[in-house]
Design a protein around this motif. Structure first.
Motif, PDB file in Angstrom:
ATOM      1  N   LEU A 262       0.820  -1.280  -0.063  1.00  0.00           N
ATOM      2  CA  LEU A 262      -0.017  -0.037  -0.060  1.00  0.00           C
ATOM      3  C   LEU A 262       0.887   1.290   0.041  1.00  0.00           C
ATOM      4  O   LEU A 262       0.617   2.325  -0.685  1.00  0.00           O
ATOM      5  CB  LEU A 262      -0.872  -0.122   1.323  1.00  0.00           C
ATOM      6  CG  LEU A 262      -2.266  -0.843   1.089  1.00  0.00           C
ATOM      7  CD1 LEU A 262      -2.900  -0.982   2.622  1.00  0.00           C
ATOM      8  CD2 LEU A 262      -3.128  -0.514   0.206  1.00  0.00           C
ATOM      9  N   ASP A 263       1.887   1.392   0.768  1.00  0.00           N
ATOM     10  CA  ASP A 263       3.017   2.267   0.913  1.00  0.00           C
ATOM     11  C   ASP A 263       3.416   2.659  -0.427  1.00  0.00           C
ATOM     12  O   ASP A 263       3.544   3.900  -1.124  1.00  0.00           O
ATOM     13  CB  ASP A 263       3.917   2.298   1.875  1.00  0.00           C
ATOM     14  CG  ASP A 263       3.525   2.266   3.172  1.00  0.00           C
ATOM     15  OD1 ASP A 263       2.242   2.596   3.723  1.00  0.00           O
ATOM     16  OD2 ASP A 263       4.198   1.672   4.156  1.00  0.00           O
ATOM     17  N   GLU A 264       3.775   1.458  -1.269  1.00  0.00           N
ATOM     18  CA  GLU A 264       4.462   1.694  -2.433  1.00  0.00           C
ATOM     19  C   GLU A 264       3.554   2.307  -3.586  1.00  0.00           C
ATOM     20  O   GLU A 264       3.859   2.776  -4.610  1.00  0.00           O
ATOM     21  CB  GLU A 264       5.023   0.333  -3.016  1.00  0.00           C
ATOM     22  CG  GLU A 264       6.318   0.100  -1.959  1.00  0.00           C
ATOM     23  CD  GLU A 264       6.917  -1.374  -2.218  1.00  0.00           C
ATOM     24  OE1 GLU A 264       6.658  -1.920  -3.535  1.00  0.00           O
ATOM     25  OE2 GLU A 264       7.964  -1.586  -1.514  1.00  0.00           O
ATOM     26  N   LEU A 265       2.273   1.492  -3.429  1.00  0.00           N
ATOM     27  CA  LEU A 265       1.158   2.069  -4.333  1.00  0.00           C
ATOM     28  C   LEU A 265       1.037   3.781  -4.219  1.00  0.00           C
ATOM     29  O   LEU A 265       1.048   4.255  -5.353  1.00  0.00           O
ATOM     30  CB  LEU A 265      -0.354   1.487  -4.028  1.00  0.00           C
ATOM     31  CG  LEU A 265      -1.271   1.882  -4.689  1.00  0.00           C
ATOM     32  CD1 LEU A 265      -1.297   1.686  -6.253  1.00  0.00           C
ATOM     33  CD2 LEU A 265      -2.879   1.455  -4.126  1.00  0.00           C
ATOM     34  N   GLU A 266       1.193   4.038  -2.877  1.00  0.00           N
ATOM     35  CA  GLU A 266       0.838   5.691  -2.611  1.00  0.00           C
ATOM     36  C   GLU A 266       2.222   6.484  -3.312  1.00  0.00           C
ATOM     37  O   GLU A 266       1.837   7.483  -3.902  1.00  0.00           O
ATOM     38  CB  GLU A 266       0.908   5.858  -1.325  1.00  0.00           C
ATOM     39  CG  GLU A 266       0.662   7.187  -0.930  1.00  0.00           C
ATOM     40  CD  GLU A 266       0.327   7.441   0.431  1.00  0.00           C
ATOM     41  OE1 GLU A 266       0.473   8.933   0.823  1.00  0.00           O
ATOM     42  OE2 GLU A 266      -0.257   6.696   1.192  1.00  0.00           O
ATOM     43  N   GLN A 267       3.339   5.683  -3.169  1.00  0.00           N
ATOM     44  CA  GLN A 267       4.463   6.335  -3.740  1.00  0.00           C
ATOM     45  C   GLN A 267       4.615   6.462  -5.325  1.00  0.00           C
ATOM     46  O   GLN A 267       5.207   7.459  -5.924  1.00  0.00           O
ATOM     47  CB  GLN A 267       5.752   5.638  -3.352  1.00  0.00           C
ATOM     48  CG  GLN A 267       6.095   5.625  -1.744  1.00  0.00           C
ATOM     49  CD  GLN A 267       7.029   4.718  -1.512  1.00  0.00           C
ATOM     50  OE1 GLN A 267       7.667   4.050  -2.168  1.00  0.00           O
ATOM     51  NE2 GLN A 267       7.186   4.619   0.020  1.00  0.00           N
ATOM     52  N   GLU A 268       3.682   5.506  -5.908  1.00  0.00           N
ATOM     53  CA  GLU A 268       3.709   5.458  -7.417  1.00  0.00           C
ATOM     54  C   GLU A 268       2.656   6.475  -7.990  1.00  0.00           C
ATOM     55  O   GLU A 268       2.580   6.635  -9.096  1.00  0.00           O
ATOM     56  CB  GLU A 268       3.356   4.136  -7.916  1.00  0.00           C
ATOM     57  CG  GLU A 268       3.781   3.993  -9.244  1.00  0.00           C
ATOM     58  CD  GLU A 268       3.378   2.348  -9.885  1.00  0.00           C
ATOM     59  OE1 GLU A 268       3.550   1.929 -11.016  1.00  0.00           O
ATOM     60  OE2 GLU A 268       2.979   1.523  -8.933  1.00  0.00           O
ATOM     61  N   GLY A 269       1.745   7.044  -6.951  1.00  0.00           N
ATOM     62  CA  GLY A 269       0.794   7.974  -7.217  1.00  0.00           C
ATOM     63  C   GLY A 269      -0.435   7.534  -7.099  1.00  0.00           C
ATOM     64  O   GLY A 269      -1.336   7.771  -7.929  1.00  0.00           O
ATOM     65  N   GLY A 270      -0.692   6.589  -6.415  1.00  0.00           N
ATOM     66  CA  GLY A 270      -1.988   5.929  -6.141  1.00  0.00           C
ATOM     67  C   GLY A 270      -2.447   5.125  -7.378  1.00  0.00           C
ATOM     68  O   GLY A 270      -1.851   4.669  -8.168  1.00  0.00           O
ATOM     69  N   VAL A 271      -3.818   4.833  -7.264  1.00  0.00           N
ATOM     70  CA  VAL A 271      -4.405   4.115  -8.325  1.00  0.00           C
ATOM     71  C   VAL A 271      -4.201   4.763  -9.786  1.00  0.00           C
ATOM     72  O   VAL A 271      -3.816   3.850 -10.838  1.00  0.00           O
ATOM     73  CB  VAL A 271      -6.079   4.252  -8.235  1.00  0.00           C
ATOM     74  CG1 VAL A 271      -6.868   3.361  -9.149  1.00  0.00           C
ATOM     75  CG2 VAL A 271      -6.422   3.389  -6.741  1.00  0.00           C
ATOM     76  N   GLN A 272      -4.427   6.062  -9.644  1.00  0.00           N
ATOM     77  CA  GLN A 272      -4.011   6.762 -11.288  1.00  0.00           C
ATOM     78  C   GLN A 272      -2.454   6.453 -11.636  1.00  0.00           C
ATOM     79  O   GLN A 272      -2.469   6.236 -12.869  1.00  0.00           O
ATOM     80  CB  GLN A 272      -4.372   8.263 -10.940  1.00  0.00           C
ATOM     81  CG  GLN A 272      -5.677   8.643 -10.776  1.00  0.00           C
ATOM     82  CD  GLN A 272      -6.658   8.436 -11.731  1.00  0.00           C
ATOM     83  OE1 GLN A 272      -6.082   7.937 -12.933  1.00  0.00           O
ATOM     84  NE2 GLN A 272      -7.841   8.700 -11.561  1.00  0.00           N
ATOM     85  N   GLY A 273      -1.719   6.638 -10.794  1.00  0.00           N
ATOM     86  CA  GLY A 273      -0.298   6.198 -11.099  1.00  0.00           C
ATOM     87  C   GLY A 273      -0.091   4.711 -11.544  1.00  0.00           C
ATOM     88  O   GLY A 273       0.689   4.703 -12.417  1.00  0.00           O
ATOM     89  N   ARG A 274      -0.527   4.002 -10.849  1.00  0.00           N
ATOM     90  CA  ARG A 274      -0.505   2.632 -11.049  1.00  0.00           C
ATOM     91  C   ARG A 274      -1.131   2.316 -12.340  1.00  0.00           C
ATOM     92  O   ARG A 274      -0.731   1.518 -13.398  1.00  0.00           O
ATOM     93  CB  ARG A 274      -1.074   1.587 -10.246  1.00  0.00           C
ATOM     94  CG  ARG A 274      -0.929   0.160 -10.449  1.00  0.00           C
ATOM     95  CD  ARG A 274      -0.397  -0.580  -9.052  1.00  0.00           C
ATOM     96  NE  ARG A 274       0.662  -0.132  -8.538  1.00  0.00           N
ATOM     97  CZ  ARG A 274       1.250  -0.724  -7.174  1.00  0.00           C
ATOM     98  NH1 ARG A 274       0.513  -1.705  -6.786  1.00  0.00           N
ATOM     99  NH2 ARG A 274       2.412  -0.304  -6.634  1.00  0.00           N
ATOM    100  N   ALA A 275      -2.299   2.889 -12.916  1.00  0.00           N
ATOM    101  CA  ALA A 275      -2.914   2.617 -14.005  1.00  0.00           C
ATOM    102  C   ALA A 275      -2.351   3.224 -15.177  1.00  0.00           C
ATOM    103  O   ALA A 275      -2.199   2.378 -16.112  1.00  0.00           O
ATOM    104  CB  ALA A 275      -4.391   3.387 -14.041  1.00  0.00           C
ATOM    105  N   ARG A 276      -1.392   4.099 -15.057  1.00  0.00           N
ATOM    106  CA  ARG A 276      -0.605   4.687 -16.002  1.00  0.00           C
ATOM    107  C   ARG A 276       0.423   3.848 -16.497  1.00  0.00           C
ATOM    108  O   ARG A 276       0.790   3.260 -17.605  1.00  0.00           O
ATOM    109  CB  ARG A 276       0.112   6.017 -15.522  1.00  0.00           C
ATOM    110  CG  ARG A 276      -0.820   7.279 -15.829  1.00  0.00           C
ATOM    111  CD  ARG A 276      -0.210   8.528 -15.716  1.00  0.00           C
ATOM    112  NE  ARG A 276       0.177   8.778 -14.372  1.00  0.00           N
ATOM    113  CZ  ARG A 276      -0.158   9.185 -13.447  1.00  0.00           C
ATOM    114  NH1 ARG A 276      -1.347   9.586 -13.665  1.00  0.00           N
ATOM    115  NH2 ARG A 276       0.460   9.462 -12.341  1.00  0.00           N
ATOM    116  N   ARG A 277       1.145   3.012 -15.404  1.00  0.00           N
ATOM    117  CA  ARG A 277       2.177   2.098 -15.645  1.00  0.00           C
ATOM    118  C   ARG A 277       1.674   1.019 -16.292  1.00  0.00           C
ATOM    119  O   ARG A 277       2.158   0.093 -17.171  1.00  0.00           O
ATOM    120  CB  ARG A 277       2.833   1.739 -14.311  1.00  0.00           C
ATOM    121  CG  ARG A 277       3.649   0.631 -14.583  1.00  0.00           C
ATOM    122  CD  ARG A 277       4.728   0.584 -13.421  1.00  0.00           C
ATOM    123  NE  ARG A 277       4.037   0.058 -12.092  1.00  0.00           N
ATOM    124  CZ  ARG A 277       4.022  -0.953 -11.622  1.00  0.00           C
ATOM    125  NH1 ARG A 277       3.880  -2.075 -12.401  1.00  0.00           N
ATOM    126  NH2 ARG A 277       3.241  -0.944 -10.248  1.00  0.00           N
TER     127      ARG A 277
END
Length: 277
Positions: A262-277
């Motif tokens: 969860l912490d790493e998801l937040e560091q990536e920019g949350g759901v939107q950040g992970r969706a972009r990747r």
């Protein structure tokens, strides 16, 4: 067996490749009643509500040991009354068909509207089905794991909200196993009563537990309905609220990994950040 770090990449829907730091989080031993672990349980429950666009005044998170299917069965076992209930299952693949098997095993009355495995759920056909019939519950898969097909859960949610004798009287169950965490989901906008996902999919933790984000008001009406002791979502919720702990032995190492994920998801920019990747 050779298990060297990064010797392969997993492109399955889950379990999937996890970061080294998520793996390392599991190197610590914690007792199930340790204050640190109890605080981690609370953190995970609260963080999942944030990811779901779900108000803590209206929704709650219930953690369930086991795979995602454990939480799916727990939801149907608990939320569906033993009498005077009928579910509409909207299916277009293997995981919608699994819900049919769960209802058969639990002796729950159901109806099905089916679409092809490479076909998105058609809103107009569902609308017509709801217009011609009365259901207490409607269930759908968000992202059909076998194909990756994304279904229009918010649009269907509006239909379900308007279905029945009064607005919001029909329970809407969404299995978002392969979507939640990487595809934006709003329980508020989708009028979702129960959303189900697991630790080892898009949030990129490891297998071991699943979770149900549920409308508290409806869950509190479900006492005594569960067809199982272990998969009683109401009892799990009330025990967690009272003690901040699991009823039975929790997957401590999996929870530590998930907290890190969860912490790493937040560091990536949350759901939107992970969706972009």
């Amino acid at each position: 067996m050779d298990t060297k770090e990064n010797d392969s990449k997993l492109f399955t829907p889950g379990p999937l490749t996890t970061s080294l730091t998520v793996k390392q989080a599991m190197l610590h031993d914690l007792g199930s009643r340790d204050t640190i672990f109890i605080n981690i349980i609370s953190y995970i429950r609260e963080k999942l509500l944030e990811l779901a666009d779900a108000s803590p005044d209206e929704y709650t998170t219930v953690l369930v040991p086991g795979s995602g299917t454990y939480a799916v069965e727990a939801t149907f076992s608990t939320s569906v009354p033993r009498q005077d209930a009928k579910i509409l299952i909207i299916e277009n693949g293997a995981y919608g068909q699994r819900i049919i098997k769960i209802c058969q095993a639990l002796n729950i009355l159901y109806d099905v509207i089916s679409f092809g495995e490479t076909e998105r759920v058609q809103i107009d056909l569902v609308a017509n089905k709801l217009k011609l019939n009365t259901y207490t519950h409607v269930a759908i898969i968000h992202c059909e794991t076998t194909s990756g097909i994304l279904n229009p859960i918010e649009e269907i949610g509006q239909l379900v909200y308007d279905h029945g004798t009064t607005k919001d009287s029909t329970v809407y169950i969404v299995d978002s196993m392969s979507g939640f965490g990487a595809i934006p989901v709003s329980l508020r906008n989708g009028h979702i009563t129960y959303l189900i996902s697991s630790s080892n999919k898009c949030i990129e933790g490891v297998p071991g537990f699943a979770f149900v984000i549920s409308k508290r008001k409806h869950l509190l009406t479900c006492q005594g309905q569960a067809r199982s002791l272990v998969l009683d979502l109401y009892d799990q919720y009330t025990y967690m609220e009272q003690s901040k702990q699991f009823r039975f032995t929790p997957p401590t190492h999996t929870m530590l990994a998930f907290k890190r994920a969860l912490d790493e998801l937040e560091q990536e920019g949350g759901v939107q950040g992970r969706a972009r990747r």
